[in-house]
Design a protein around this motif. Structure first.
Motif, short mmCIF file in Angstrom:
data_model
loop_
_atom_site.label_atom_id
_atom_site.label_comp_id
_atom_site.label_asym_id
_atom_site.label_seq_id
_atom_site.Cartn_x
_atom_site.Cartn_y
_atom_site.Cartn_z
N ALA A 37 0.84 -1.20 0.00
CA ALA A 37 0.00 0.00 0.00
C ALA A 37 0.87 1.25 0.00
O ALA A 37 0.67 2.17 -0.80
CB ALA A 37 -0.93 0.00 1.21
N GLN A 148 -10.84 -4.99 1.34
CA GLN A 148 -9.82 -6.03 1.20
C GLN A 148 -9.00 -5.65 -0.04
O GLN A 148 -9.60 -5.20 -1.03
CB GLN A 148 -10.56 -7.37 1.00
N GLY A 169 -4.55 3.91 -0.84
CA GLY A 169 -3.78 3.50 0.35
C GLY A 169 -4.32 2.23 0.98
O GLY A 169 -3.60 1.53 1.70
N GLN A 171 -5.46 -0.10 -1.01
CA GLN A 171 -5.31 -1.02 -2.13
C GLN A 171 -6.64 -1.37 -2.79
O GLN A 171 -6.83 -2.49 -3.26
CB GLN A 171 -4.57 -2.30 -1.70
N SER B 35 -13.46 -6.41 5.95
CA SER B 35 -12.14 -6.87 5.53
C SER B 35 -11.70 -8.03 6.41
O SER B 35 -12.21 -8.21 7.51
CB SER B 35 -11.13 -5.72 5.63
N GLU B 36 -10.75 -8.80 5.90
CA GLU B 36 -10.21 -9.90 6.70
C GLU B 36 -9.68 -9.40 8.04
O GLU B 36 -9.88 -10.02 9.07
CB GLU B 36 -9.06 -10.56 5.93
N ALA B 144 0.71 0.46 9.34
CA ALA B 144 0.11 0.70 8.03
C ALA B 144 1.20 0.86 6.98
O ALA B 144 1.06 0.44 5.83
CB ALA B 144 -0.78 1.93 8.06
N GLN B 148 2.89 -5.84 5.72
CA GLN B 148 2.14 -6.52 4.67
C GLN B 148 1.46 -7.71 5.36
O GLN B 148 2.10 -8.35 6.22
CB GLN B 148 3.17 -6.97 3.63
N ARG B 299 3.46 9.10 3.81
CA ARG B 299 2.72 8.64 2.63
C ARG B 299 1.40 7.98 3.01
O ARG B 299 0.43 8.05 2.27
CB ARG B 299 3.54 7.62 1.84
N MET B 300 1.39 7.27 4.12
CA MET B 300 0.21 6.49 4.49
C MET B 300 -0.71 7.26 5.42
O MET B 300 -1.51 6.69 6.16
CB MET B 300 0.64 5.18 5.13
N PHE B 302 -3.86 9.57 5.81
CA PHE B 302 -5.02 9.94 4.99
C PHE B 302 -6.05 10.76 5.74
O PHE B 302 -7.09 11.08 5.20
CB PHE B 302 -5.70 8.67 4.44
#
Lengths: 440, 440
Positions: A37, A148, A169, A171, B35-36, B144, B148, B299-300, B302
């Motif tokens: 992301a 997701q 961000g 994805q 989401s998962e 974040a 991953q 960057r992450m 928001f």
């Protein structure tokens, strides 16, 4: 001295340790260590961030850059007094200065619920609201909970560029539908959805800025609202309504009911904020949805909630109708600014532009005529001392075939709006002239 | 009335629309749409959330539940005055009430940089800091940016349960190393790393609460710090140091340098917060790392940054040494409370417990003797009017074979600490007696 407690005499070994670590880490690529992301998202620019500008200019520029309340409307004294009252609890009652929890300060959520019940025609309670770091934080939270990687979000194009960053961000893939003067081209929805489903995609939201759209300033018609809700419910896709501007309507125009009112929140997640009706720097917004959706959102909250001090200050500022009175006052300010910029555009820019006069909110969307390019006009405008956003930044694919400039008229002093239009006209004329010259 | 603008006469069609939507949405499983990450994470409890408690009790309980500053230390008047100064800018300068940007208010980051340069023995600037929604928000941001799904985080066990939620919420796998009186068992690190690498795992952080650990109260020794840094750098794994308590050291003890000082931030991401040194409700913390790491983190982001109003208030509150003076004062408060609770435990609980007296911070970790179970003692303590956290909640696998109770002595009034120990002794005695009875 206690302040220097960590400064034990630094021996050679310790210094050498840092040097050794530096040598080892010099071989590592920090960016390559980042999540997918993070690697796929840009840091954003002033427009994404809703800032006035970060452009350096030679002239003192006129800034029509960001969707920010007018400084003259900021209720500083009332906020100071509200903060004093918020901090004025019994000695052992540390509520204003202690973790406020995942949902946010309940009396402020009660106040929102009362206003929504009054304005939207069906009864809601505090359970229908979760407070967030502005509406941008609200959308981030909604994405974390439902997206997701690889899921699709359907978005209007153009749309607010900051939200595009948020989707990326998380994805999400972004599929787009067009806009016109009546808002989202809802007729494009069902074919798009079916095509995406045929590709095996999961579609999580249809994202709209239904009221006083950013950047276009337009409002979705009642018929389209009903159709949007029906299509979304048919396919089990949430409507994510970014309703940051809905309360900033102008008098003398009939406005359609909010999506949350029409749906009674069935399948609708609506986000709102104090940013546009009070001040962006408060960073207090909210998510409005059915309690079972709110419950899911709370699970993905890891920052111990937002500041109860700000929540309480806003509650003290807002209660007993004071927020309503404030909003009524600021609406008139923006209506007057919209009138002024529209008149000035007609006075100076007619050969180069056409536009729709907004009926609420902060933005006027200028269509450039005669093939004028938005990016070029923006650059020339900066040289003339006018800062505004070019249209392409609001298209998720960064292509604005229509060529537009967004004028955010909210922040700038009234007295500068006529001059802003004059500078825009000069910029347009210069770009048109340059284009007309035979290329060497 | 403008406030009711959305209440157009609701015709039958509109009412029917909401009913139709409700019927369609009733068939959908909202949780299954999440989401998962959201499906795999619990909503958290009062301990995860650092709250004092959400347990209902018959008696007026003594609450040693959360790591929260003592109400008597909260600088309300100084904060009010700081807020007044923060809001007191020139008429058109709306800085305190306008978006503050991704990094946070620069003068506050300058102030942090000055204090770190002074206390940690190497020069840093504002670029080494990003402001966040407390240290929990900081850790969320770090995750974040770098995690991953499927990546591994190595964590101490026990550790702060709220961070365990954050890791899970980012779909990290958690591998653990044990703790003892000198902090993380660093000798377990390299075998664990090698085993994980053999399984093809990516390891992103080694998470530690190096100073005045939550829940154990212990501090990592200097030798272990150096070894931790060496091992992490060898394998290119960040050390994520949750340094929320580092400034709350007690006098009369030698404290080792911070991990960020020893490493000069090479490979170390350190998070700090105003929560523990001023108030948790401010929700202002920071990430301290090398500028190239900070750049990735931005960057992450928001949510349009946190509140510049709070940043400015904290700057006004902190400047000219006022923050240092405040911290010096609160240190003495917690040192005295730690003395009191330790003495009371010795007076009442000796047959049932052993413990290490903290040298800083908010927590005392009680080892229950004679096979007493932490969960059972916690439940009995609640019945006796004492709220405290059982140890198992701090182990990522929820198994506390040692059996412990965490006493957070920071928030409770001094006068209640002796009674708290007395109630704990009664709870232990009752559980021991019950255990000793022949089972029917």
């Amino acid at each position: 001295m206690n302040a220097r407690r960590n400064l034990r005499p630094v021996d050679t070994d310790t210094t050498r340790l840092a040097d050794d670590l530096r040598a080892l880490w010099a071989k590592r690529d920090i960016e390559a260590m980042a999540s997918e992301a993070a690697r796929n998202v840009s840091p954003g620019n002033a427009t994404d961030w809703g800032m006035t500008t970060n452009i350096q200019s030679v002239l003192e520029p006129i800034v029509l850059g960001g969707g920010i309340p007018a400084p003259e409307t900021l209720p500083r004294q009332a906020l100071k007094e509200a903060m004093d009252r918020a901090l004025d609890t019994e000695e052992r009652d540390d509520g204003p200065l202690r973790y406020g929890g995942a949902y946010g300060f309940e009396p402020l959520r009660d106040l929102l619920a009362e206003r929504y019940t009054r304005d939207r025609g069906f009864t809601v309670t505090a359970d229908w609201f979760m407070l967030s770091n502005g509406s941008a934080g609200a959308i981030d939270q909604v994405c974390a909970t439902f997206i997701q990687p690889g899921d699709v979000v359907i978005s209007e194009a153009p749309t607010f560029s900051g939200t595009t960053r948020t989707f990326r961000g998380h994805q999400a893939q972004i599929a787009t539908v067009s806009m016109d003067d009546d808002g989202m081209r809802v007729d494009q929805l069902e074919p798009l959805i079916q095509s995406l489903l045929r590709q095996g995609k999961k579609i999580k939201f249809i994202y709209t800025i239904s009221n006083f759209h950013n950047p276009m300033g337009v409002t979705m018609s009642l018929d389209r609202r009903a159709e949007l809700l029906r299509v979304a419910a048919k396919y089990g896709i949430f409507v994510l309504d970014d309703d940051a501007y809905g309360e900033l309507y102008f008098e003398g125009v009939q406005h359609p009911p909010a999506l949350s009112a029409l749906s009674q929140c069935e399948g609708v997640i609506s986000v709102g904020t104090f940013s546009k009706i009070v001040a962006t720097g408060l960073r207090v917004g909210w998510i409005h949805a059915t309690p079972n959706v709110i419950e899911q959102l709370v699970r993905m909250r890891f920052e111990m909630g937002n500041s109860p001090l700000l929540h309480r200050m806003l509650f003290e500022f807002s209660k007993d109708g004071a927020l309503d009175a404030h909003i009524k006052k600021v609406r008139a300010v923006y209506q007057r600014k919209a009138d002024l910029i529209a008149a000035a555009l007609r006075e100076f820019c007619e050969p180069y532009v056409t536009f729709r006069k907004p009926t609420g909110g902060f933005f006027l969307w200028v269509d450039l005529l005669g093939g004028l390019n938005g990016g070029e006009v923006q650059q020339q405008a900066i040289a003339e001392g006018l800062v505004a956003a070019a249209g392409y930044g609001f298209f998720p694919d960064r292509v604005d075939t229509g060529n537009h400039i967004r004028l955010a008229y909210s922040w700038v002093p009234e007295g500068e709006l006529r001059e802003a239009a004059r500078r825009l006209a000069i910029a347009c004329a210069k770009v048109a002239e340059r284009e007309a010259l035979p290329k060497r």
